[in-house]
Design a protein around this motif. Structure first.
Motif, PDB file in Angstrom:
ATOM      1  N   VAL A 311      22.387 -27.897  56.480  1.00  0.00           N
ATOM      2  CA  VAL A 311      23.639 -27.232  56.159  1.00  0.00           C
ATOM      3  C   VAL A 311      24.063 -26.358  57.327  1.00  0.00           C
ATOM      4  CG1 VAL A 311      24.778 -25.625  54.598  1.00  0.00           C
ATOM      5  CG2 VAL A 311      23.155 -27.286  53.701  1.00  0.00           C
ATOM      6  N   LEU A 312      23.125 -25.605  57.856  1.00  0.00           N
ATOM      7  CA  LEU A 312      23.415 -24.695  58.968  1.00  0.00           C
ATOM      8  C   LEU A 312      22.361 -24.874  60.045  1.00  0.00           C
ATOM      9  CD1 LEU A 312      25.156 -22.294  60.021  1.00  0.00           C
ATOM     10  CD2 LEU A 312      23.520 -20.777  58.880  1.00  0.00           C
ATOM     11  N   ASP A 313      22.809 -25.069  61.280  1.00  0.00           N
ATOM     12  CA  ASP A 313      21.898 -25.262  62.409  1.00  0.00           C
ATOM     13  C   ASP A 313      22.319 -24.320  63.528  1.00  0.00           C
ATOM     14  OD1 ASP A 313      19.891 -26.228  63.990  1.00  0.00           O
ATOM     15  OD2 ASP A 313      20.900 -28.113  64.511  1.00  0.00           O
ATOM     16  N   VAL A 314      21.475 -23.366  63.845  1.00  0.00           N
ATOM     17  CA  VAL A 314      21.786 -22.341  64.850  1.00  0.00           C
ATOM     18  C   VAL A 314      20.739 -22.398  65.948  1.00  0.00           C
ATOM     19  CG1 VAL A 314      22.110 -19.875  65.270  1.00  0.00           C
ATOM     20  CG2 VAL A 314      22.819 -20.869  63.087  1.00  0.00           C
ATOM     21  N   VAL A 315      21.191 -22.509  67.190  1.00  0.00           N
ATOM     22  CA  VAL A 315      20.287 -22.536  68.339  1.00  0.00           C
ATOM     23  C   VAL A 315      20.766 -21.520  69.365  1.00  0.00           C
ATOM     24  CG1 VAL A 315      19.337 -23.917  70.218  1.00  0.00           C
ATOM     25  CG2 VAL A 315      19.714 -24.967  67.975  1.00  0.00           C
ATOM     26  N   ASP A 316      19.903 -20.581  69.695  1.00  0.00           N
ATOM     27  CA  ASP A 316      20.141 -19.570  70.734  1.00  0.00           C
ATOM     28  C   ASP A 316      21.448 -18.815  70.488  1.00  0.00           C
ATOM     29  OD1 ASP A 316      19.492 -18.065  72.931  1.00  0.00           O
ATOM     30  OD2 ASP A 316      20.305 -19.492  74.381  1.00  0.00           O
ATOM     31  N   LEU A 317      21.569 -18.223  69.350  1.00  0.00           N
ATOM     32  CA  LEU A 317      22.753 -17.431  68.989  1.00  0.00           C
ATOM     33  C   LEU A 317      22.678 -16.061  69.648  1.00  0.00           C
ATOM     34  CD1 LEU A 317      25.335 -16.995  67.239  1.00  0.00           C
ATOM     35  CD2 LEU A 317      23.806 -16.125  65.454  1.00  0.00           C
ATOM     36  N   SER A 337      17.478 -22.825  61.092  1.00  0.00           N
ATOM     37  CA  SER A 337      18.250 -23.833  60.376  1.00  0.00           C
ATOM     38  C   SER A 337      18.009 -23.668  58.880  1.00  0.00           C
ATOM     39  CB  SER A 337      17.857 -25.250  60.830  1.00  0.00           C
ATOM     40  OG  SER A 337      16.481 -25.495  60.558  1.00  0.00           O
ATOM     41  N   VAL A 338      18.989 -24.124  58.105  1.00  0.00           N
ATOM     42  CA  VAL A 338      18.902 -24.057  56.646  1.00  0.00           C
ATOM     43  C   VAL A 338      19.277 -25.414  56.085  1.00  0.00           C
ATOM     44  CG1 VAL A 338      19.574 -22.782  54.584  1.00  0.00           C
ATOM     45  CG2 VAL A 338      19.700 -21.651  56.806  1.00  0.00           C
ATOM     46  N   ARG A 339      18.480 -25.921  55.161  1.00  0.00           N
ATOM     47  CA  ARG A 339      18.718 -27.227  54.560  1.00  0.00           C
ATOM     48  C   ARG A 339      19.254 -27.077  53.141  1.00  0.00           C
ATOM     49  NH1 ARG A 339      16.521 -31.129  57.745  1.00  0.00           N
ATOM     50  NH2 ARG A 339      15.128 -30.380  59.395  1.00  0.00           N
ATOM     51  N   HIS A 340      19.729 -28.181  52.584  1.00  0.00           N
ATOM     52  CA  HIS A 340      20.261 -28.153  51.221  1.00  0.00           C
ATOM     53  C   HIS A 340      19.213 -27.652  50.237  1.00  0.00           C
ATOM     54  CE1 HIS A 340      24.250 -29.853  51.565  1.00  0.00           C
ATOM     55  NE2 HIS A 340      23.801 -30.719  52.448  1.00  0.00           N
ATOM     56  N   GLY A 341      19.613 -26.724  49.403  1.00  0.00           N
ATOM     57  CA  GLY A 341      18.726 -26.209  48.371  1.00  0.00           C
ATOM     58  C   GLY A 341      17.697 -25.226  48.864  1.00  0.00           C
ATOM     59  N   GLU A 342      17.680 -24.931  50.167  1.00  0.00           N
ATOM     60  CA  GLU A 342      16.693 -24.011  50.719  1.00  0.00           C
ATOM     61  C   GLU A 342      17.209 -22.579  50.657  1.00  0.00           C
ATOM     62  OE1 GLU A 342      13.974 -23.482  54.782  1.00  0.00           O
ATOM     63  OE2 GLU A 342      15.870 -24.580  54.862  1.00  0.00           O
TER      64      GLU A 342
END
Length: 644
Positions: A311-317, A337-342
């Motif tokens: 759902v959300l993928d963040v790299v070096d923010l 990162s965050v996956r569905h239902g996590e």
């Protein structure tokens, strides 16, 4: 609201000045109808006559009655003053709201111009504009209007800046509401009272200023006349008939005082400052009640799902702000990162960068703040393109729950209409359909009597119900991700548990991902699957939630866990604490930022910043001494290196 205005009229000053204002307005309406003929009659037998029973203020050089001319002049005087006030208020509103509408860079240019104009006296500005626009009533109206605009713009800028920083405006931005709509629906209604008060006072000032310009020969020209023109003519015969100048002078004085004092009394009574002057499928009974398919094939506001279950993928923010000694970086290159239902928890002390991370993901950091990332993707969409490119996505698929529900709602609008705005703006619903869905969402988040509650204002809700309603606003669309920024702050433990249970129910019902930000590791450990521990803008540990108690490796994480008392805590001993103070983002030391507070730190820690590295237990930790034994000092309550 009406009671507050009635309170103004109950004061002697408010009642007296209100009566004066009404009398002046009524006079301006009826005087030309009743006495225009008598004001225009030439009496050659009584030229320049003094006051008498026939002519109470005497006559002018053509034998016209000065008293009736002063009465008839009230309409033109008020009309011109009102026109100038409207121009000044509208110009001030446009200039004052420019930083919100145009963005920080262009808005700063406008603000600079306003600040320069405010430095000049109003009369000097009026004379300057009068020369530009020319002699006559039209030129004078424009001159006075533009002279009023800078001070009114300064007031609007101050008021708008205060409201624009509140959470309900940020919530509207997350919902994808445009700047103009935010201004009209959320900002202006909340600053209306002080603007009305100051516009009233400005009306009195415009009346006096217009009389001044006409007196100087720059305003109304013959054969028309207003109070200033009559005053100019009266001064010419002051040695023959002083009453010729006295009548229009008294009219200007009374009308000007009436408007100014009424504005002041309203300001005092209200406690504000006065400054100078498409068809839609039926709603579901399920908790999130999707209006369309999860894959977005309804062709409305939802985009197709990304091939990955991310759902959300963040790299070096990275988030930075300008500072006197260079950029300040409160978020320094974090990846997750965050996956569905996590459910992902983010914990840390105040100032660790938790909320800024959430705001950066939600595209709520404005200039001069700068958000950079190697990757910042939500459901496959690159959020680095800016909020405008993905406004529809952020308004329906990403929900944000702020920590203070009282400031998350517009206090001047009913709760139902605030929730319905998302459906009207993004899902093409009619207002009736949107209101029905809002009631359904309030019921879904367990607000009792949702039909009645939808018609109430935020102050009529308790803290727990406001927080539920905030969650209800988030599920008005079909969220794939809910970001909850300390949603249980200031709530008692019972209501706190209800809010957490509600978030868990939403997550379980439709596989919604959850990012829960908190300073309370107990709350995060209860709700989340995985926990990120942040310190000084970095992730220092990423571990499964079940490892928080007894399985954490970083000294900071262990100190946070130890600082939470439980039923086994010895009340005769000092409570555990994290020693020292958090790092100032503008002065992050070399090496490990936690070294100054860490009982295991050595010279290597103080010179080399440890990377976030994987561990055999499936977690990641940024520490040169991860997992080394610590014990609690019973005297100080601090974790110290265990004795061998």
């Amino acid at each position: 609201m009406s009671r507050r205005w009635l309170r103004v009229l109950r004061t002697p000053l408010g009642l007296t000045t209100a009566a004066l204002v009404v009398a002046v307005v009524v006079l301006a309406i009826v005087a030309p109808v009743l006495w225009s003929d008598r004001a225009e009659v030439y009496d050659t037998d009584n030229i320049l006559a003094g006051p008498s029973g026939d002519h109470w203020a005497g006559t002018d050089g053509l034998g016209r009655d000065i008293f009736f001319r002063a009465l008839v002049a009230s309409r033109l005087s008020l009309e011109l003053a009102l026109a100038a006030t409207v121009i000044g208020v509208l110009a001030g509103l446009l200039l004052g709201t420019a930083p919100l509408l145009l963005g920080r860079r262009l808005g700063r240019l406008v603000t600079t111009g306003v600040n320069i104009a405010v430095a000049f006296p109003g009369l000097l500005l009026a004379l300057f504009f009068a020369v530009i626009f020319g002699v006559g009533a039209t030129g004078a109206v424009l001159a006075i209007g533009f002279a009023l605009a800078p001070s009114f713009a300064r007031l609007v800028q101050t008021l708008v800046a205060g409201v624009a920083a509140l959470d309900y405006v940020s919530a509207a931005r997350v919902a994808g509401v445009g700047r103009v709509r935010i201004l009209l629906r959320h900002v202006l209604p909340n600053i209306a009272e002080p603007l009305v008060v100051n516009a009233t006072i400005a009306g009195g000032g415009a009346l006096l200023a217009f009389a001044g310009l006409s007196f100087l020969g720059l305003g109304v020209q013959q054969p028309s006349y207003d109070w200033g023109r009559l005053l100019f003519e009266g001064i010419g015969m002051i040695y023959v008939n002083p009453a010729a100048a006295l009548a229009p002078g008294i009219a200007v004085l009374v009308a000007g005082l009436a408007f100014n004092l009424f504005g002041e009394s309203v300001a005092k009574g209200l406690g504000v400052s006065a400054v100078g002057g498409v068809p839609v499928p039926a709603t579901s009974s399920r908790l999130t009640g999707h209006a369309g398919r999860r894959d977005g094939t309804d062709g409305s506001t939802h985009m197709a799902m990304a091939p990955s279950d991310l759902v959300l993928d963040v790299v070096d923010l990275r988030v930075s702000f300008p500072g006197p000694a260079g950029p300040i970086r409160p978020v320094r290159g974090i990846s997750f990162s965050v996956r569905h239902g996590e459910a992902l928890g983010v914990v840390g002390e105040s100032g660790s960068g938790k909320s800024l991370t959430a705001l950066a993901v939600a595209q709520l950091i404005e200039e001069p703040g700068r958000v950079e990332a190697d990757r910042l993707e939500f459901r496959g969409a690159d959020l680095r393109d800016g909020p405008r490119a993905h406004r529809h996505l952020l308004g329906t698929s990403m929900a944000m729950v702020f920590q203070d529900p009282m400031t998350s709602f517009n206090p001047t609008r009913r709760m139902g209409s605030q929730l319905a705005e998302v459906a009207v703006h993004h899902q093409g619903m009619t207002r009736r359909q949107a209101m029905a869905r809002a009631v359904d969402r309030l019921r879904a988040v367990r607000v009792p009597e949702p039909e009645r509650r939808a018609t109430q204002y935020p102050h009529e809700f308790s803290g727990g119900m406001r927080q539920r309603a905030m969650i209800g606003m988030g599920v008005m669309g079909n969220p794939s991700l809910i970001i909850a920024d300390e949603p249980t702050t200031a709530l008692d433990v019972t209501v706190q548990q209800q809010v957490l249970d509600l978030l868990q129910a939403i997550r379980d019902e439709d596989d919604v991902a959850l990012v829960l930000i908190s300073h309370d590791v107990t709350v995060v450990g209860e709700v989340c699957d995985r926990v990120l521990v942040m310190y000084a803008g970095r992730i220092v540990e990423d571990l499964p939630a079940h490892q928080l108690q007894g399985g954490a490796l970083h000294p900071y994480t262990r100190a946070l866990v130890a600082a939470v008392p439980d039923m086994r805590t010895d009340l005769d001993q000092p409570l555990a604490v994290v020693p020292g103070r958090p790092v100032d983002p503008s002065d992050v030391p070399t090496g490990c930022a936690f070294a100054a507070r860490c009982p295991l730190a050595d010279d290597h820690c103080r010179t080399v910043d440890p990377p976030l590295a994987p561990t055999p237990t499936g977690s990641q930790v940024a520490c040169w001494h991860a997992g080394e034994p610590l014990e609690l000092d019973e005297g100080t309550g601090e974790l110290v290196e265990a004795k061998s």
